[in-house]
Structures are given as C-alpha cells and as structure tokens.
Design a protein around this motif. Structure first.
Motif, mmCIF file in Angstrom:
data_model
loop_
_atom_site.group_PDB
_atom_site.id
_atom_site.type_symbol
_atom_site.label_atom_id
_atom_site.label_comp_id
_atom_site.label_asym_id
_atom_site.label_seq_id
_atom_site.Cartn_x
_atom_site.Cartn_y
_atom_site.Cartn_z
ATOM 1 N N MET A 1 0.839 -1.184 0.000
ATOM 2 C CA MET A 1 0.000 0.000 0.000
ATOM 3 C C MET A 1 0.883 1.247 0.000
ATOM 4 S SD MET A 1 -2.953 1.009 2.654
ATOM 5 C CE MET A 1 -3.037 2.694 3.143
ATOM 6 N N THR A 2 0.492 2.241 -0.758
ATOM 7 C CA THR A 2 1.249 3.477 -0.845
ATOM 8 C C THR A 2 0.720 4.495 0.157
ATOM 9 O OG1 THR A 2 1.623 3.086 -3.183
ATOM 10 C CG2 THR A 2 1.915 5.336 -2.400
ATOM 11 N N VAL A 3 1.611 5.222 0.822
ATOM 12 C CA VAL A 3 1.235 6.283 1.749
ATOM 13 C C VAL A 3 0.621 7.431 0.950
ATOM 14 C CG1 VAL A 3 2.161 8.018 3.334
ATOM 15 C CG2 VAL A 3 3.071 5.702 3.366
ATOM 16 N N PRO A 4 -0.543 7.982 1.348
ATOM 17 C CA PRO A 4 -1.125 9.120 0.624
ATOM 18 C C PRO A 4 -0.168 10.314 0.625
ATOM 19 C CG PRO A 4 -2.706 8.201 2.185
ATOM 20 C CD PRO A 4 -1.377 7.550 2.459
ATOM 21 N N LYS A 5 -0.015 10.937 -0.557
ATOM 22 C CA LYS A 5 0.910 12.066 -0.714
ATOM 23 C C LYS A 5 0.310 13.069 -1.691
ATOM 24 C CE LYS A 5 4.745 8.775 -0.816
ATOM 25 N NZ LYS A 5 3.967 7.571 -1.085
ATOM 26 N N THR A 6 0.841 14.255 -1.679
ATOM 27 C CA THR A 6 0.579 15.222 -2.729
ATOM 28 C C THR A 6 1.891 15.933 -3.001
ATOM 29 O OG1 THR A 6 -0.901 16.967 -3.495
ATOM 30 C CG2 THR A 6 -0.133 17.138 -1.227
ATOM 31 N N THR A 7 2.061 16.479 -4.202
ATOM 32 C CA THR A 7 3.299 17.161 -4.530
ATOM 33 C C THR A 7 3.052 18.642 -4.712
ATOM 34 O OG1 THR A 7 2.996 16.753 -6.885
ATOM 35 C CG2 THR A 7 4.322 15.156 -5.661
ATOM 36 N N VAL A 8 4.056 19.421 -4.373
ATOM 37 C CA VAL A 8 4.019 20.867 -4.532
ATOM 38 C C VAL A 8 5.376 21.298 -5.058
ATOM 39 C CG1 VAL A 8 3.798 23.087 -3.348
ATOM 40 C CG2 VAL A 8 2.426 21.147 -2.584
ATOM 41 N N GLU A 81 2.598 13.631 8.818
ATOM 42 C CA GLU A 81 3.767 13.509 9.687
ATOM 43 C C GLU A 81 3.895 12.128 10.321
ATOM 44 O OE1 GLU A 81 3.328 16.744 12.410
ATOM 45 O OE2 GLU A 81 1.331 16.118 13.004
ATOM 46 N N LYS A 82 2.790 11.426 10.547
ATOM 47 C CA LYS A 82 2.858 10.077 11.123
ATOM 48 C C LYS A 82 3.361 9.046 10.119
ATOM 49 C CE LYS A 82 -1.339 10.279 12.179
ATOM 50 N NZ LYS A 82 -2.637 10.766 12.464
ATOM 51 N N SER A 83 3.358 9.388 8.836
ATOM 52 C CA SER A 83 3.751 8.441 7.789
ATOM 53 C C SER A 83 5.095 8.772 7.159
ATOM 54 C CB SER A 83 2.680 8.419 6.695
ATOM 55 O OG SER A 83 1.443 8.022 7.216
ATOM 56 N N LEU A 84 5.826 9.735 7.721
ATOM 57 C CA LEU A 84 7.072 10.178 7.104
ATOM 58 C C LEU A 84 8.108 9.058 6.993
ATOM 59 C CD1 LEU A 84 8.563 12.557 5.839
ATOM 60 C CD2 LEU A 84 9.328 13.193 8.131
ATOM 61 N N ASP A 85 8.280 8.274 8.038
ATOM 62 C CA ASP A 85 9.261 7.184 7.979
ATOM 63 C C ASP A 85 8.885 6.166 6.905
ATOM 64 O OD1 ASP A 85 10.825 8.273 10.001
ATOM 65 O OD2 ASP A 85 9.873 7.077 11.578
ATOM 66 N N GLU A 86 7.599 5.825 6.815
ATOM 67 C CA GLU A 86 7.149 4.866 5.804
ATOM 68 C C GLU A 86 7.331 5.436 4.396
ATOM 69 O OE1 GLU A 86 3.172 2.344 4.521
ATOM 70 O OE2 GLU A 86 3.155 3.477 6.383
ATOM 71 N N THR A 113 11.634 16.937 10.064
ATOM 72 C CA THR A 113 10.400 16.796 9.310
ATOM 73 C C THR A 113 10.607 17.138 7.843
ATOM 74 O OG1 THR A 113 9.756 19.047 9.863
ATOM 75 C CG2 THR A 113 8.975 17.286 11.328
ATOM 76 N N LEU A 114 11.830 17.436 7.447
ATOM 77 C CA LEU A 114 12.188 17.666 6.053
ATOM 78 C C LEU A 114 13.344 16.734 5.724
ATOM 79 C CD1 LEU A 114 12.116 19.427 3.406
ATOM 80 C CD2 LEU A 114 13.952 20.731 4.459
ATOM 81 N N ARG A 115 13.127 15.865 4.740
ATOM 82 C CA ARG A 115 14.165 14.908 4.356
ATOM 83 C C ARG A 115 14.436 15.065 2.865
ATOM 84 N NH1 ARG A 115 11.931 9.851 7.973
ATOM 85 N NH2 ARG A 115 11.817 11.052 9.899
ATOM 86 N N ARG A 116 15.716 15.244 2.528
ATOM 87 C CA ARG A 116 16.120 15.538 1.152
ATOM 88 C C ARG A 116 16.652 14.293 0.444
ATOM 89 N NH1 ARG A 116 18.019 20.165 4.099
ATOM 90 N NH2 ARG A 116 16.948 22.034 3.352
ATOM 91 N N ALA A 126 12.162 16.660 -1.813
ATOM 92 C CA ALA A 126 12.116 16.527 -0.361
ATOM 93 C C ALA A 126 10.794 15.925 0.061
ATOM 94 C CB ALA A 126 12.291 17.894 0.298
ATOM 95 N N LEU A 127 10.838 15.081 1.085
ATOM 96 C CA LEU A 127 9.634 14.639 1.777
ATOM 97 C C LEU A 127 9.486 15.570 2.963
ATOM 98 C CD1 LEU A 127 10.102 10.754 1.852
ATOM 99 C CD2 LEU A 127 8.534 12.068 0.400
ATOM 100 N N THR A 128 8.328 16.173 3.095
ATOM 101 C CA THR A 128 8.085 17.143 4.154
ATOM 102 C C THR A 128 6.862 16.739 4.948
ATOM 103 O OG1 THR A 128 9.005 18.885 2.757
ATOM 104 C CG2 THR A 128 7.696 19.591 4.638
ATOM 105 N N ALA A 129 7.017 16.610 6.261
ATOM 106 C CA ALA A 129 5.898 16.244 7.121
ATOM 107 C C ALA A 129 4.953 17.430 7.261
ATOM 108 C CB ALA A 129 6.407 15.823 8.497
ATOM 109 N N ILE A 130 3.675 17.130 7.183
ATOM 110 C CA ILE A 130 2.645 18.151 7.329
ATOM 111 C C ILE A 130 1.440 17.484 7.972
ATOM 112 C CG2 ILE A 130 1.668 17.818 5.029
ATOM 113 C CD1 ILE A 130 1.602 20.977 4.906
ATOM 114 N N ARG A 131 0.577 18.261 8.593
ATOM 115 C CA ARG A 131 -0.586 17.699 9.281
ATOM 116 C C ARG A 131 -1.432 16.859 8.333
ATOM 117 N NH1 ARG A 131 -2.496 22.980 10.845
ATOM 118 N NH2 ARG A 131 -4.365 22.243 9.829
ATOM 119 N N GLU A 132 -2.045 15.811 8.881
ATOM 120 C CA GLU A 132 -2.841 14.876 8.097
ATOM 121 C C GLU A 132 -3.983 15.549 7.344
ATOM 122 O OE1 GLU A 132 -5.380 10.773 8.825
ATOM 123 O OE2 GLU A 132 -4.526 11.842 10.521
#
Length: 140
Positions: A1-8, A81-86, A113-116, A126-132
């Motif tokens: 299963m893929t973690v829900p994401k959006t790109t900006v 933010e709860k899914s950043l590691d996954e 909370t910012l991983r490059r 970058a993956l950036t943690a943000i509120r669900e």
C-alpha cells in the motif's frame, strides 16, 4: 500500500510574499502560509495546491539556460507527519538516494520533518511532514 501524498513545486525567493502574490494573481488563486510551517507559503487554486514559495535570503535569480546556476526549484512531497518514515522507506526502495545539506543538521543524523533526496536521475526533492488534514488521501 502506498502512503497518501501530494506534490508541490517549491520556488525559492528572497521576497516570497511578493512572488506568492504574483502567482496567486496570475493563476486566480490565493496565497497564505502553510499550516505548521513558517517558511513556506502555499498558492492554492480551485483544484487544490498549485505552488509553494519558500524564503531564501540568498536567492539569486536563475541564470537559465546557463548550466552553472543554482538550484531554483525542487519537488516537495507533502506527507502526513505520522507516515514520514514509511514514505521515506518507499522512496528509497524505489531508487531515491538520501542527501544531506551541510547547514541543516541532517549530516549529524537528526530525523527532521524535512528529508532531502535525489531521484534516480539526480533531481532534488524533499519529503516534508505536514498535518494529516492537509494531505489529500483520495487523489490517485
């Protein structure tokens, strides 16, 4: 299963408020701060997030198409933010290469909370943690 994401797509600017207002007006959108992130402004249109603008006091205008210019844009992938590691595990499994900026503490192993990363072709993102409640979960 893929973690829900959006790109900006995030543009760096010495004057992010002016640039965000420019794009908001140009695109018939609105601009405002990203919830929980004082450094990022989001330009939002009828279809959702359109563009991000981040403050960079040392920003130099692009020298495009000259190749010796600095990075002018990067893909910022917003993740609950709860899914950043996954999400990080998914990216690395797909071929992303973690990279660290010398000035952000990530070389010392901090888990921010910012991983490059560099994608398989070397492009920065970058993956950036943000509120669900900001990350759309029902978009394909």
């Amino acid at each position: 299963m893929t973690v829900p994401k959006t790109t900006v797509l995030v543009l760096d600017s010495a004057e992010p408020e002016l640039l965000a207002r420019f794009y908001a007006e140009l695109l018939g959108a609105t601009a405002g701060p990203a919830p929980g992130d004082g450094e990022l402004l989001l330009v939002t249109g009828r279809g959702g997030l359109v563009l991000g603008v981040r403050r960079d006091p040392d920003h130099a205008p692009p020298s495009w198409p000259l190749p010796e210019g600095s990075q002018q844009a990067h893909l910022c992938i917003l993740v609950d933010e709860k899914s950043l590691d996954e999400a990080e595990r998914e990216a690395v499994t797909l071929g992303a290469r973690p990279v660290a900026a010398e000035d952000d503490g990530s070389l010392q192993g901090s888990r921010t909370t910012l991983r490059r990363y560099a994608d398989p072709a070397g492009h920065a993102f970058a993956l950036t943690a943000i509120r669900e409640d900001i990350v759309p979960g029902d978009t394909p």
